[in-house]
Write a protein that holds these residues in place. Sequence first.
Motif, mmCIF file in Angstrom:
data_model
loop_
_atom_site.group_PDB
_atom_site.id
_atom_site.type_symbol
_atom_site.label_atom_id
_atom_site.label_comp_id
_atom_site.label_asym_id
_atom_site.label_seq_id
_atom_site.Cartn_x
_atom_site.Cartn_y
_atom_site.Cartn_z
ATOM 1 N N GLN A 441 -25.886 -57.400 -7.723
ATOM 2 C CA GLN A 441 -26.928 -58.023 -8.547
ATOM 3 C C GLN A 441 -28.303 -57.767 -8.062
ATOM 4 O O GLN A 441 -29.316 -57.717 -8.526
ATOM 5 N N GLY A 442 -28.238 -58.347 -6.498
ATOM 6 C CA GLY A 442 -29.709 -58.289 -5.859
ATOM 7 C C GLY A 442 -30.156 -56.830 -5.900
ATOM 8 O O GLY A 442 -31.594 -56.814 -6.254
ATOM 9 N N LEU A 443 -29.331 -55.886 -5.806
ATOM 10 C CA LEU A 443 -30.111 -54.506 -5.961
ATOM 11 C C LEU A 443 -30.327 -54.157 -7.489
ATOM 12 O O LEU A 443 -31.569 -53.671 -7.608
ATOM 13 N N PHE A 444 -29.849 -54.550 -8.376
ATOM 14 C CA PHE A 444 -29.940 -54.257 -9.831
ATOM 15 C C PHE A 444 -31.364 -55.107 -10.125
ATOM 16 O O PHE A 444 -32.318 -54.324 -10.635
ATOM 17 N N ARG A 445 -31.552 -56.080 -9.503
ATOM 18 C CA ARG A 445 -32.987 -56.717 -9.861
ATOM 19 C C ARG A 445 -34.094 -56.061 -9.270
ATOM 20 O O ARG A 445 -35.221 -56.252 -9.517
ATOM 21 N N GLN A 446 -33.634 -55.264 -8.142
ATOM 22 C CA GLN A 446 -34.847 -54.315 -7.361
ATOM 23 C C GLN A 446 -35.293 -52.974 -8.304
ATOM 24 O O GLN A 446 -35.905 -52.298 -7.819
ATOM 25 N N GLY A 447 -34.177 -52.770 -9.170
ATOM 26 C CA GLY A 447 -34.392 -51.625 -10.014
ATOM 27 C C GLY A 447 -33.452 -50.349 -9.439
ATOM 28 O O GLY A 447 -34.029 -49.308 -9.205
ATOM 29 N N ALA A 448 -32.758 -50.698 -8.511
ATOM 30 C CA ALA A 448 -31.562 -49.729 -7.747
ATOM 31 C C ALA A 448 -30.945 -48.821 -8.786
ATOM 32 O O ALA A 448 -30.355 -47.931 -8.467
ATOM 33 N N GLN A 450 -29.437 -47.765 -13.040
ATOM 34 C CA GLN A 450 -29.981 -47.620 -14.467
ATOM 35 C C GLN A 450 -29.284 -48.799 -15.299
ATOM 36 O O GLN A 450 -28.426 -49.384 -14.753
ATOM 37 N N GLY A 451 -29.789 -48.779 -16.462
ATOM 38 C CA GLY A 451 -29.218 -49.804 -17.294
ATOM 39 C C GLY A 451 -30.204 -51.099 -17.286
ATOM 40 O O GLY A 451 -30.800 -51.528 -16.333
ATOM 41 N N ARG A 452 -29.929 -51.651 -18.770
ATOM 42 C CA ARG A 452 -30.756 -52.874 -18.974
ATOM 43 C C ARG A 452 -30.150 -54.149 -18.545
ATOM 44 O O ARG A 452 -30.623 -55.029 -18.515
ATOM 45 N N GLU A 456 -24.488 -52.651 -17.622
ATOM 46 C CA GLU A 456 -24.496 -51.191 -17.684
ATOM 47 C C GLU A 456 -24.955 -50.690 -16.356
ATOM 48 O O GLU A 456 -24.640 -49.405 -16.177
ATOM 49 N N ALA A 457 -25.184 -51.547 -15.296
ATOM 50 C CA ALA A 457 -25.411 -51.081 -14.087
ATOM 51 C C ALA A 457 -24.461 -50.693 -13.130
ATOM 52 O O ALA A 457 -24.725 -49.915 -12.211
ATOM 53 N N TYR A 458 -23.605 -51.668 -12.981
ATOM 54 C CA TYR A 458 -22.471 -51.508 -11.905
ATOM 55 C C TYR A 458 -21.420 -52.293 -12.332
ATOM 56 O O TYR A 458 -21.534 -53.149 -13.297
ATOM 57 N N PHE A 459 -20.350 -52.281 -11.683
ATOM 58 C CA PHE A 459 -19.117 -53.100 -11.799
ATOM 59 C C PHE A 459 -18.479 -53.163 -10.524
ATOM 60 O O PHE A 459 -18.466 -52.479 -9.774
ATOM 61 N N PHE A 483 -21.329 -47.698 -9.787
ATOM 62 C CA PHE A 483 -22.644 -47.887 -9.923
ATOM 63 C C PHE A 483 -23.223 -46.842 -10.893
ATOM 64 O O PHE A 483 -22.843 -45.722 -10.663
ATOM 65 N N ALA A 484 -24.367 -47.078 -11.678
ATOM 66 C CA ALA A 484 -24.932 -46.001 -12.385
ATOM 67 C C ALA A 484 -26.340 -45.640 -11.661
ATOM 68 O O ALA A 484 -27.360 -46.308 -11.741
ATOM 69 N N PRO A 485 -26.325 -44.535 -10.825
ATOM 70 C CA PRO A 485 -27.490 -44.070 -10.238
ATOM 71 C C PRO A 485 -28.723 -43.667 -10.663
ATOM 72 O O PRO A 485 -28.724 -43.143 -12.154
#
Length: 505
Positions: A441-448, A450-452, A456-459, A483-485
């Motif tokens: 989640q920390g990486l997702f918030r940094q924009g690492a 794909q996905g809104r 959509e971004a990881y599991f 992860f969605a790269p």
Amino acid sequence: MPSALLQPGVYIEEISSGVRSISGVATSIALFIGWAPRGPTDRAVRISSFADYERTYGGLDRRAYLGYAVRQFFDNGGSDAYIVRIALFNSGTPANDAKTAACAINDLGIQASSPGLWANSYSVTLTLRADDNTRFRLDVIGPSPSTNIVETFQDLSMNKADPRWAPSVVNGRSAFMDKLTTASTNVPGPATKPFTGGLDGTVLLANDASFVSAIDPLFATGGIADRIDLFNLVCVPGLTNILANQSALAQLQKRCHARRAFLIVDSLQDETVANMSGSAGEAGLTGPDGNFSALYYPWVMQPDPLQSGVVRDFPPCGFVAGVIARTDATRGVWKAPAGTDAGVNGGVAFALTLSDAENARLNPIGVNCLRTLPVYGNVVWGARTLHGQNDRGSEWKYVPVRRMALFLEESLYRGTQWVVFEPNDEPLWAQIRLNIGAFMQGLFRQGAFQGRSPREAYFVKCDRESTTQADINLGIVNIIVGFAPLKPAEFVVIKIQQIAGDIPT
């Protein structure tokens, strides 16, 4: 719960939240391998600036590319590197071998700290202490013709029982002396003796057979590289994709795979576009581990301070490694180290100025081009691995996708060590999902990714479906992380249409 509740009152107990933070590992620690005129040959040395390299390995040397590549790495944004010095020993021809200089002051024997001719320009001075002739001082003087003292050790003793016994004080601490030995407890008289016998031996270039044969043992179990905790980028300046080196480069790719590192491959010096486009698929680098490496072309032109600023061409790996490190620091490992922001500092031009048409021939076969663009200057203009050929259709086509996966693998490997030997049941699985999920989640918030949304971004999956009873019986817990790269926008298509105006219909 407190061990015993013996009287009425309020009892306070701290309860663990179960959250174990996972920290992302460093992504741009470079490992440079090459020949240098001085420095240790039995271990890798970690440095954080080119000044560190100069102190340990002697700085630039026109005979080899290593010093230049290290300087180019730091000039382009690098900040952390390991150096492995390759030298020739036991070749069967003594004149070709590197040798360590030595000097003797009566019963005191001293060797230079590393092999090479460099030590022959230094001397050691022994001075007795005025008020105690059982103690002495050792000064290292040089390099010749200078008489400057570059290192001093005081209050030394020849008595092994003394806390200041000379070998225990000097060995392992001196930058110039090593393997100090005492044949007796007699204190030598005052004297100055030069180091003698040091030889550089044959200068090993990256394409030499002796150099190539020395690479693989570095990564063997217990080898020099095997003892390094973490490195991410591997550079062997000048080790190009010529036929004689294909097996060495393939082995390096394999070793990088095992260590979750990425190899930066230099193109052949003075290579033409026709040869590159005709032989890239036959270069021996596109095998099963090719996605752990990338090839850059052409070489970079830069003034050489050892030749009065004459412009020479240098292998691109040092420049590119610095650009990767700079991109990681400013944008993240998921950003392609290419584009108008990926400027090549220090280079005045490239050995060949590529046109758009030439770039179009090389990019589809996985060759990353270095280009000179109007306004932006010299830049890295490609971000494909050696599995980046269009015909292959590899999921590891792009450098940032491969390096992002390596980053996740290494971070999760180190961040889940606590799981070993824990009870393998739902409470553990819940903790694993919580901890890895927080990291992702920390990486997702940094924009690492794909996905809104996080969905959509990881599991992160760790439950009865991923870990069956049979796995539990075998002591196995299975964690699946997806992860969605982010993939680079290689081709930007702008569609322009004329407005027809108000045409009556």
